[in-house]
Design an enzyme around this catalytic site. Sequence first.
Site, PDB file in Angstrom:
ATOM      1  N   GLU A 108       7.855   0.180  12.225  1.00  0.00           N
ATOM      2  CA  GLU A 108       8.766   1.558  12.488  1.00  0.00           C
ATOM      3  C   GLU A 108       7.930   2.585  12.443  1.00  0.00           C
ATOM      4  OE1 GLU A 108      10.064   4.731  11.987  1.00  0.00           O
ATOM      5  OE2 GLU A 108      10.778   4.120   9.999  1.00  0.00           O
ATOM      6  N   CYS A 116      11.423  10.606  10.320  1.00  0.00           N
ATOM      7  CA  CYS A 116      10.935   9.982  11.617  1.00  0.00           C
ATOM      8  C   CYS A 116      12.368  10.199  12.447  1.00  0.00           C
ATOM      9  CB  CYS A 116      10.605   8.360  11.139  1.00  0.00           C
ATOM     10  SG  CYS A 116      12.058   7.541  10.286  1.00  0.00           S
ATOM     11  N   LYS A 148       0.852  -1.232  -0.035  1.00  0.00           N
ATOM     12  CA  LYS A 148       0.157   0.058  -0.103  1.00  0.00           C
ATOM     13  C   LYS A 148       0.888   1.342  -0.060  1.00  0.00           C
ATOM     14  CE  LYS A 148      -1.556   2.586   3.430  1.00  0.00           C
ATOM     15  NZ  LYS A 148      -1.617   3.763   2.441  1.00  0.00           N
ATOM     16  N   GLU A 186       5.931  14.415  18.507  1.00  0.00           N
ATOM     17  CA  GLU A 186       6.806  14.466  16.916  1.00  0.00           C
ATOM     18  C   GLU A 186       6.230  15.556  16.207  1.00  0.00           C
ATOM     19  OE1 GLU A 186       8.458  11.280  13.846  1.00  0.00           O
ATOM     20  OE2 GLU A 186       6.459  10.843  14.478  1.00  0.00           O
TER      21      GLU A 186
END
Length: 484
Positions: free
Chosen positions: A247, A281, A172, A382
């Site tokens: 992750e 990230c 995806k 984040e």
Amino acid sequence: MDRKLYIDGAWHEAKEAGHLEIRDPATSEHVGSTAIAGRADVDRAVTAATRALPLWAETHADQRARILHRAADLVEERIEAIAEMLTREQGKPVPDSRKEISFGISVIRYYAEEGRRLGGSIRPSSRSDIRSLVTTAPVGVVGAIVPWNYPVDLYCWKVAPVLAAGCTLVAKPPHETPLAIAMMVECFADAGLPAGVLNDIPGTGPEVGAALAEHPGIRMITATASVPAGQSIMRAAAGNLKRLSLELGGQSPFIVLDDADPAEAAAAAARRSFSNMGQICIAVNRILVSRGIHKDFVEALVAETRKIRLGHGVLPGVLYGPVLHEGVRQRVAGHVADAVARGGKLLIGGRVPTGPDYDRGFFYEPALVDEVPDTALALTEETFGPLAAIRPVADDREALAVANALPFGLAAYVYSGDLERAWTLADRIEAGAIGVNVNDTTELQAPFGGWKMSGMGRELGPEGIEAFRESKHVKMRVRDRLGG
């Protein structure tokens, strides 16, 4: 480009015929469109992958390697076209797009060879007439979920080891940035990958991502996603106890000790904070700087940030582009406002630039906020955008305590002139990767992944392919056939 779904070796329209327009985040100009998959398309793709699995699993590793190497060759031949498409749909400058694709090529080649090294062992046994053989086999059909920030690179991180391990997959790609990936799929197809081995269906997380995680025909999910998305995947995957490699998000600390070179550390922090507009990230989120070097470091960091010039990523010399969409810009602005409201000092940036070069795109000036308190969003969540929050610390112990205070542990950085001090911190920081006097923790032959809520499992290195193999113990009794 008007891309479709790639299922069973051919391009198809979505069952529900859904389409999404893709626009350049720097100009809002039309770049292309993509079919958007639904649950019926997931079923079609899983069926194709299931049908292709036995033959691909039995294909010799050398033949799988030849196909992967040929795919890497084709990507290399087409890199300029793929890089320009990636820039126009995602926003990062062409040099960064080219670098991303080049690393993806290296990943494909690496796993082509790692697939050849998969083997087994004969273990010691309790009796002389017993042999214990330990082998591995492909885990089965894999679902791969790829994010929009480094779509081509992270696509390769997933597809290459899955294919080299003898598994088939349903990928995806991100619905926001699916076009360069379509060009990658064409490279795999043109390299001779059999129909059904790789299926590629852009879609949203709540629809296609959830359907993959729930699907009984999927044996494993590998995903790069946010923490909430990872939690949803885990819950949905429990139905048939899927294997997981996740992750997830981070909140990376960048520690500057008082014996570090302030100019060197500032240059490294600026690049890791604002490369790809902080949409990484392992980007620097919070800078923990010793008070003894605080003033010199901040001055150097402001000077580095002032050098940044925003622009359209296809223009020569442009190194920093827009963020992906308005949602990213609003989140960063909210984190900046929150930090200032709690007592932080905005040093530079934190504005939407104006003018004909910026008015049609999602540009945001990289922001530095100093003296940010621990309660601020910028130090607890984040940001995933161009903001670096500076938090002075008294000593190494406080730096370590602050670095480990959050439930995230993907990456961290330590800058120091004393490797023993840096090693002491690196050994105690709760994260999957630590950069000591280097601002990138990614290494092709070393594992990449997070601790705590930043995920489970590892990508890259030998660990990245071992995840897609199941071990099998064959215990047999043998008779002594030596004639007397």
